[in-house]
Write a protein that holds these residues in place. Structure first.
Motif, PDB file in Angstrom:
ATOM      1  N   HIS A   1     -18.966-101.204  47.611  1.00  0.00           N
ATOM      2  CA  HIS A   1     -19.606 -99.941  47.969  1.00  0.00           C
ATOM      3  C   HIS A   1     -18.545 -98.909  48.334  1.00  0.00           C
TER       4      HIS A   1
ATOM      5  N   THR B   1     -19.080 -92.332  50.930  1.00  0.00           N
ATOM      6  CA  THR B   1     -18.891 -90.915  50.639  1.00  0.00           C
ATOM      7  C   THR B   1     -18.578 -90.130  51.908  1.00  0.00           C
TER       8      THR B   1
ATOM      9  N   VAL C   1     -22.238 -95.835  47.900  1.00  0.00           N
ATOM     10  CA  VAL C   1     -22.500 -95.864  46.464  1.00  0.00           C
ATOM     11  C   VAL C   1     -22.181 -97.261  45.949  1.00  0.00           C
TER      12      VAL C   1
ATOM     13  N   VAL D   1     -23.087 -90.920  37.473  1.00  0.00           N
ATOM     14  CA  VAL D   1     -22.369 -90.974  38.750  1.00  0.00           C
ATOM     15  C   VAL D   1     -20.872 -90.886  38.483  1.00  0.00           C
TER      16      VAL D   1
END
Length: 279
Positions: free
Chosen positions: A64, A67, A73, A169
């Motif tokens: 992950h 951010t 994410v 993304v």
């Protein structure tokens, strides 16, 4: 591969506290397409080793990115065999030791997968017109013959049929695009554009006519190569039919070149044109 600019934002990898990423691209399913990671050499090697291990062995099949807003994410690694890596020792003398930059990316970013007619493109966000880069990627990936002057209509066709799409993304200075060709559907669509006159084969005619130079006294044979019983020959036959009709209406009846691919017999229009030329 594009060169990364100086990073302005770094993203921490939640499962690996010693690693920071300055760029990452994934597809709709969350699969890793590209990541650029900075860390000490030992931390990079540990990260690469964990990607090859199972969960029971403290391996990583996903991680992950955190951010700036504190969100996570998820990125799925999948099989490590599909990924390529590039290592650069960027800063040799720092307070933390030698710093290494790792690029980990899907191998389709550097060479198309001809078996699935698919490829990936990584482009700097600063590039406003990637047309030439994408067109070269399409020609390298597509098993069908594509003429250079077909660039604009074919790229529009691929966008309209969702065969060329931007990846959803992308963190950092890069963006990604995926080319996934549906060859049967593309063959049919190209044939329709040829029949409508949107795509022409006039460049082939010009290439053949270069053999008729002034002062040429010896016979010249122009050979068109293609794979038998493939969609390539289907496209060539459609181009031949287009040339035959366009030339016959102007009184220039073809007797050679791509005309040999016409196996359907003459239409009424072409038969009349032949009679008028012969009279």
């Amino acid at each position: 591969m594009p060169a990364l600019s100086s990073p302005t934002t770094l993203y921490r990898i939640d499962e690996c506290a010693d690693l920071m990423a300055d760029a990452c691209i994934r597809d709709e399913q969350g699969n890793l397409i590209f990541i650029s990671v900075w860390a000490r050499d030992t931390a990079i090697q540990q990260f690469l080793a964990r990607l090859t291990l199972s969960r029971d062995e403290d391996g990583l099949d996903q991680f992950h990115l955190i951010t700036e807003q504190g969100g996570a994410v998820p990125v799925f690694v999948g099989t490590a065999e599909r990924l390529e890596k590039r290592l650069t020792r960027a800063y040799r003398r720092t307070l933390f030791g030698s710093m290494v930059n790792l690029w980990l990316f899907d191998r389709r970013c550097i060479r198309p997968d001809k078996s699935t007619a698919s490829a990936l493109a990584l482009l700097p966000r600063s590039v406003t017109d990637p047309t030439s880069r994408l067109w070269q990627l399409v020609r390298d990936t597509c098993p069908l013959p594509l003429l250079e002057h077909w660039q604009a209509p074919v790229l529009t066709l691929l966008h309209d049929h969702s065969m060329l799409q931007e990846l959803p993304v992308a963190l950092g200075p890069l963006r990604g695009l995926r080319l996934q060709l549906d060859v049967p559907a593309l063959t049919e669509a190209l044939g329709e554009l040829i029949r409508r006159g949107v795509l022409t084969a006039y460049s082939l005619q010009q290439a053949a006519r270069r053999s008729w130079r002034i002062g040429q006294k010896l016979a010249v044979k122009v050979i068109y190569l293609g794979y038998a019983a493939t969609s390539q020959m289907t496209c060539l036959a459609l181009m031949a039919r287009k040339i035959m009709v366009s030339q016959s209406t102007s009184g220039d009846v073809p007797e050679s070149g791509l005309d040999i691919l016409n196996q359907d017999g003459d239409s009424v229009e072409v038969a009349l044109a032949r009679q008028l030329v012969a009279a």
